[in-house]
Scaffold this motif. Structure first.
Motif, PDB file in Angstrom:
ATOM      1  N   SER A 112      51.169  34.777 -13.726  1.00 40.86           N
ATOM      2  CA  SER A 112      50.617  34.049 -14.867  1.00 40.86           C
ATOM      3  C   SER A 112      51.116  34.644 -16.171  1.00 40.86           C
ATOM      4  O   SER A 112      51.144  35.868 -16.338  1.00 40.86           O
ATOM      5  CB  SER A 112      49.083  34.097 -14.838  1.00 40.86           C
ATOM      6  OG  SER A 112      48.542  33.666 -16.070  1.00 40.86           O
ATOM      7  N   GLU A 116      56.777  25.583 -12.991  1.00 44.10           N
ATOM      8  CA  GLU A 116      55.411  25.152 -12.703  1.00 44.10           C
ATOM      9  C   GLU A 116      55.416  24.067 -11.634  1.00 44.10           C
ATOM     10  O   GLU A 116      56.177  23.096 -11.711  1.00 44.10           O
ATOM     11  CB  GLU A 116      54.770  24.609 -13.975  1.00 44.10           C
ATOM     12  CG  GLU A 116      53.324  24.207 -13.829  1.00 44.10           C
ATOM     13  CD  GLU A 116      52.382  25.404 -13.893  1.00 44.10           C
ATOM     14  OE1 GLU A 116      51.603  25.562 -12.931  1.00 44.10           O
ATOM     15  OE2 GLU A 116      52.419  26.151 -14.878  1.00 44.10           O
ATOM     16  N   TYR A 152      50.578  24.960 -17.186  1.00 50.04           N
ATOM     17  CA  TYR A 152      50.691  26.017 -18.199  1.00 50.04           C
ATOM     18  C   TYR A 152      50.533  25.452 -19.604  1.00 50.04           C
ATOM     19  O   TYR A 152      49.772  25.977 -20.423  1.00 50.04           O
ATOM     20  CB  TYR A 152      52.038  26.725 -18.073  1.00 50.04           C
ATOM     21  CG  TYR A 152      52.308  27.687 -19.215  1.00 50.04           C
ATOM     22  CD1 TYR A 152      51.722  28.948 -19.238  1.00 50.04           C
ATOM     23  CD2 TYR A 152      53.137  27.323 -20.272  1.00 50.04           C
ATOM     24  CE1 TYR A 152      51.953  29.825 -20.283  1.00 50.04           C
ATOM     25  CE2 TYR A 152      53.376  28.196 -21.317  1.00 50.04           C
ATOM     26  CZ  TYR A 152      52.787  29.448 -21.323  1.00 50.04           C
ATOM     27  OH  TYR A 152      53.018  30.300 -22.369  1.00 50.04           O
ATOM     28  N   GLU A 187      49.887  28.128 -13.480  1.00 44.31           N
ATOM     29  CA  GLU A 187      48.510  28.247 -13.972  1.00 44.31           C
ATOM     30  C   GLU A 187      47.591  27.288 -13.227  1.00 44.31           C
ATOM     31  O   GLU A 187      46.443  27.086 -13.629  1.00 44.31           O
ATOM     32  CB  GLU A 187      48.458  27.955 -15.475  1.00 44.31           C
ATOM     33  CG  GLU A 187      49.340  28.841 -16.330  1.00 44.31           C
ATOM     34  CD  GLU A 187      49.019  30.304 -16.208  1.00 44.31           C
ATOM     35  OE1 GLU A 187      47.840  30.645 -15.970  1.00 44.31           O
ATOM     36  OE2 GLU A 187      49.952  31.122 -16.346  1.00 44.31           O
TER      37      GLU A 187
END
Length: 357
Positions: free
Chosen positions: A299, A256, A89, A284
């Motif tokens: 997202s 993440e 990200y 991401e």
């Protein structure tokens, strides 16, 4: 001595000596200021060119009161040092911020992920984009108090607004609604024991997402199953997952992580996605689309967020009114990892358009 060696050492005083004039005359001639005869101005410019003189762009910008530099700081974890490249990200956010800044004629300086803001107040920054600030974040308050324009989230700006002249501008999401959208989807797919992996931080994203999960569980009379990371890093994520999957039929990661490694960890413990464990990742990582099965993702739009943040920050730096904030909706991509067998093809939920706050 080659040309590059000479150019590196040529100063304003060297041009003045060679041209037989004062430093002030050289400055006026090269900057188009002062009342100089045309012949003198042309003579000085010709001498400067012959010596290979180049003006110091940084010094010139500082004299003008700006440097065309924007600071970027990610504050999600302020206790544990980490680097932006560790998380997909932030890699995409920084890249998009740099690209957007260049369009506006600005450069980007990456600020540290830990520590207060006052240690960076001496840096010649025109403005700062503070991402995922923690509760009562001193960096936001320090920069605003120093008169440096800031873009951050609404909560951070509200917390410091009373003590500063400038309220700042914001980019934000409704994190609670995004989390509920995922949780409702997992429930529709048959999940009854949804486990969540979150970070131990007071950043708004994690606080609002976890609050939404706890409220969602309470409304259904279900016991929350949640594991908190103590710092960033894929190993911490995998360790947290290992402690949850034995007693869960769905997993929702708010941190993440690598979709491929998550799937490998789940399989290592004898679980199958999506047959007996549904999976949605906040990530991401572009590989989510190519894993087996493809992983459903939530997202938070780093490209769109960065473009909006830079536009708002540049407006503030350059004294334009414009919008004071942008509110986004997260993009939930439903893929095979969170669709129970026999329930049909995955659906897609797209992000809503950008709306002014």
């Amino acid at each position: 001595m080659n040309q590059s060696d000479r150019s590196a050492r040529v100063r304003l005083v060297d041009v003045a000596r060679a041209a037989g004039v004062s430093k002030t005359t050289v400055s006026d001639a090269l900057n188009g200021t002062g009342r100089l005869p045309a012949a003198t101005r042309e003579h000085v410019q010709r001498v400067a060119r012959s010596l290979g003189y180049r003006p110091n762009a940084t010094a010139r910008l500082l004299r003008a009161g700006h440097t065309r530099l924007i600071g970027v700081a990610a504050r999600e974890h302020v206790e544990t040092p980490w680097v932006y490249a560790e998380l997909a990200y932030f890699v995409q956010l920084v890249t998009a911020t740099t690209r957007a800044a260049l369009v506006h004629g600005y450069g980007v300086v990456l600020l540290p992920t830990t520590g207060p803001g006052d240690c960076w107040l001496d840096m010649p920054l025109d403005g700062v984009f503070v991402v995922d600030p923690v509760e009562g974040d001193p960096m936001v308050g320090d920069f605003l108090a120093a008169g440096v324009p800031v873009v951050s989230d609404r909560r951070a700006l509200k917390e410091v607004a009373s003590g500063t002249k400038e309220a700042g501008r914001w980019v934000d999401f409704d994190y609670g609604s995004a989390a509920r959208q995922v949780l409702d989807h997992l429930e529709d797919a048959g999940a009854e024991r949804v486990a969540v992996v979150a970070a131990a931080t007071t950043a708004c994203f994690h606080q609002q997402s976890v609050d939404a999960y706890l409220d969602w569980c309470a409304e259904r009379g279900r016991e929350p199953r949640i594991a908190y990371l103590q710092g960033p890093g894929i190993q911490n994520v995998l360790d947290a997952v290992e402690g949850l999957i034995d007693d869960a039929d769905a997993l929702f990661t708010l941190v993440e992580g690598s979709p491929a490694l998550l799937l490998d960890t789940i399989r290592k413990f004898g679980r199958s996605v999506p047959d007996d464990l549904l999976l949605v990742c906040t990530t991401e990582d572009p590989t989510a689309l190519y894993t087996d099965p493809p992983v459903s993702t939530l997202s938070y739009l780093p490209d769109e967020t960065a473009q909006a943040a830079v536009a708002l920050l540049v407006d503030s730096i350059e004294g334009r009114a414009g919008d004071h904030g942008r509110l986004f909706s997260a993009d939930f991509q439903i893929r095979a990892s969170s669709v129970a067998p026999g329930r049909g093809p995955a659906r897609r939920t797209a992000a809503s358009p950008l709306t002014p706050g």
